[in-house]
Scaffold this motif. Structure first.
Motif, PDB file in Angstrom:
ATOM      1  N   LEU A  26      61.333  35.678   6.237  1.00 48.49           N
ATOM      2  CA  LEU A  26      60.346  36.739   6.041  1.00 48.49           C
ATOM      3  C   LEU A  26      61.099  37.966   5.523  1.00 48.49           C
ATOM      4  CD1 LEU A  26      57.294  36.788   6.575  1.00 48.49           C
ATOM      5  CD2 LEU A  26      57.808  37.834   8.786  1.00 48.49           C
ATOM      6  N   LEU A  27      60.532  38.625   4.511  1.00 51.82           N
ATOM      7  CA  LEU A  27      61.196  39.765   3.869  1.00 51.82           C
ATOM      8  C   LEU A  27      60.488  41.063   4.235  1.00 51.82           C
ATOM      9  CD1 LEU A  27      62.288  37.302   2.371  1.00 51.82           C
ATOM     10  CD2 LEU A  27      62.151  38.587   0.246  1.00 51.82           C
ATOM     11  N   ASN A  28      61.270  42.098   4.381  1.00 45.73           N
ATOM     12  CA  ASN A  28      60.697  43.412   4.671  1.00 45.73           C
ATOM     13  C   ASN A  28      60.080  44.028   3.414  1.00 45.73           C
ATOM     14  OD1 ASN A  28      60.116  45.651   6.339  1.00 45.73           O
ATOM     15  ND2 ASN A  28      61.870  46.762   5.516  1.00 45.73           N
ATOM     16  N   ASP A  29      59.130  44.905   3.628  1.00 48.11           N
ATOM     17  CA  ASP A  29      58.625  45.796   2.574  1.00 48.11           C
ATOM     18  C   ASP A  29      58.155  47.062   3.268  1.00 48.11           C
ATOM     19  OD1 ASP A  29      55.563  45.869   2.965  1.00 48.11           O
ATOM     20  OD2 ASP A  29      55.996  43.734   3.038  1.00 48.11           O
ATOM     21  N   ASP A  30      57.768  48.058   2.486  1.00 48.75           N
ATOM     22  CA  ASP A  30      57.417  49.361   3.081  1.00 48.75           C
ATOM     23  C   ASP A  30      55.944  49.483   3.448  1.00 48.75           C
ATOM     24  OD1 ASP A  30      60.015  50.195   2.797  1.00 48.75           O
ATOM     25  OD2 ASP A  30      59.656  51.238   0.895  1.00 48.75           O
ATOM     26  N   PHE A  31      55.135  48.474   3.126  1.00 45.73           N
ATOM     27  CA  PHE A  31      53.677  48.664   3.192  1.00 45.73           C
ATOM     28  C   PHE A  31      52.943  47.763   4.168  1.00 45.73           C
ATOM     29  CE2 PHE A  31      55.186  49.812  -1.080  1.00 45.73           C
ATOM     30  CZ  PHE A  31      54.859  51.160  -1.073  1.00 45.73           C
ATOM     31  N   THR A  32      53.420  46.552   4.360  1.00 44.30           N
ATOM     32  CA  THR A  32      52.709  45.630   5.261  1.00 44.30           C
ATOM     33  C   THR A  32      52.739  46.192   6.680  1.00 44.30           C
ATOM     34  OG1 THR A  32      53.359  43.774   3.864  1.00 44.30           O
ATOM     35  CG2 THR A  32      52.597  43.255   6.100  1.00 44.30           C
ATOM     36  N   PRO A  33      51.580  46.310   7.317  1.00 39.21           N
ATOM     37  CA  PRO A  33      51.565  46.858   8.679  1.00 39.21           C
ATOM     38  C   PRO A  33      52.328  45.961   9.665  1.00 39.21           C
ATOM     39  CG  PRO A  33      49.352  46.837   7.724  1.00 39.21           C
ATOM     40  CD  PRO A  33      50.223  46.043   6.811  1.00 39.21           C
ATOM     41  N   MET A  34      53.025  46.601  10.566  1.00 39.92           N
ATOM     42  CA  MET A  34      53.770  45.851  11.584  1.00 39.92           C
ATOM     43  C   MET A  34      52.858  44.891  12.353  1.00 39.92           C
ATOM     44  SD  MET A  34      56.410  48.626  13.148  1.00 39.92           S
ATOM     45  CE  MET A  34      57.839  49.165  12.218  1.00 39.92           C
ATOM     46  N   ILE A  55      61.091  39.613  16.281  1.00 40.64           N
ATOM     47  CA  ILE A  55      61.435  39.132  14.933  1.00 40.64           C
ATOM     48  C   ILE A  55      60.942  40.116  13.866  1.00 40.64           C
ATOM     49  CG2 ILE A  55      61.066  37.286  13.248  1.00 40.64           C
ATOM     50  CD1 ILE A  55      62.867  36.362  15.476  1.00 40.64           C
ATOM     51  N   MET A  56      59.720  40.642  14.048  1.00 31.50           N
ATOM     52  CA  MET A  56      59.189  41.613  13.088  1.00 31.50           C
ATOM     53  C   MET A  56      60.124  42.816  12.981  1.00 31.50           C
ATOM     54  SD  MET A  56      57.638  44.743  12.904  1.00 31.50           S
ATOM     55  CE  MET A  56      56.971  45.009  14.543  1.00 31.50           C
ATOM     56  N   LEU A  57      60.607  43.293  14.136  1.00 30.01           N
ATOM     57  CA  LEU A  57      61.507  44.462  14.126  1.00 30.01           C
ATOM     58  C   LEU A  57      62.851  44.123  13.491  1.00 30.01           C
ATOM     59  CD1 LEU A  57      60.719  46.144  17.568  1.00 30.01           C
ATOM     60  CD2 LEU A  57      60.150  46.994  15.274  1.00 30.01           C
TER      61      LEU A  57
HETATM   62  N1  TYC Z   1      58.456  47.728   7.119  1.00 29.85           N
HETATM   63  C1  TYC Z   1      57.048  47.553   7.477  1.00 29.85           C
HETATM   64  C2  TYC Z   1      56.492  48.870   7.991  1.00 29.85           C
HETATM   65  O1  TYC Z   1      57.239  49.774   8.293  1.00 29.85           O
HETATM   66  C3  TYC Z   1      56.870  46.491   8.565  1.00 29.85           C
HETATM   67  C4  TYC Z   1      57.268  45.121   8.117  1.00 29.85           C
HETATM   68  C5  TYC Z   1      57.988  44.296   8.948  1.00 29.85           C
HETATM   69  C6  TYC Z   1      56.877  44.655   6.856  1.00 29.85           C
HETATM   70  C7  TYC Z   1      58.345  43.004   8.564  1.00 29.85           C
HETATM   71  C8  TYC Z   1      57.243  43.359   6.449  1.00 29.85           C
HETATM   72  O2  TYC Z   1      58.269  41.266   6.933  1.00 29.85           O
HETATM   73  C9  TYC Z   1      57.953  42.546   7.303  1.00 29.85           C
HETATM   74  N2  TYC Z   1      55.176  48.968   8.086  1.00 29.85           N
END
Ligand code: TYC
Length: 100
Positions: A26-34, A55-57
């Protein structure tokens, strides 16, 4: 092994022919809600709420994380399911797979 009848046989420690396994990332991005990411991890990867938050964190802080290791077919299905859920909610969440 000169006594063997075929080259295929007995190397005592020959590796068993396990099928290759694939990490789902799973990849991070700035927009997907936690909370959406937590929901995906609970729903598709059968994590508890606490595991899913952890894992999300990890993804949020480090940029990516392995969320599971599966056969090729199951990994492809998981990636497709994550991408479809994200697409339906118009989140840019990305999920990929990589040979172990
Ligand atoms: N970085 C996102 C945020 O601050 C949260 C996030 C976590 C997005 C994991 C993608 O795979 C992800 N809302």
């Amino acid at each position: 092994n000169p006594d063997d009848q075929s080259d295929l046989a007995v190397k005592p420690r020959a590796k068993s022919q396990r099928p290759p396994m694939y990490k789902v990332l799973l990849l991070n991005d700035d927009f997907t809600p936690m909370e959406f990411v937590v929901h995906v991890l609970e729903r598709l990867f059968h994590m508890t709420h606490a595991q899913a938050i952890e894992i999300m964190l990890t993804v949020h802080r480090r940029g990516l994380a392995v969320v599971g290791v599966f056969s090729h077919e199951v990994a492809e299905t998981k990636v497709a399911q994550v991408m479809e859920l994200a697409r339906r909610q118009q989140h840019p969440l990305q999920c990929t797979m990589e040979k172990e």
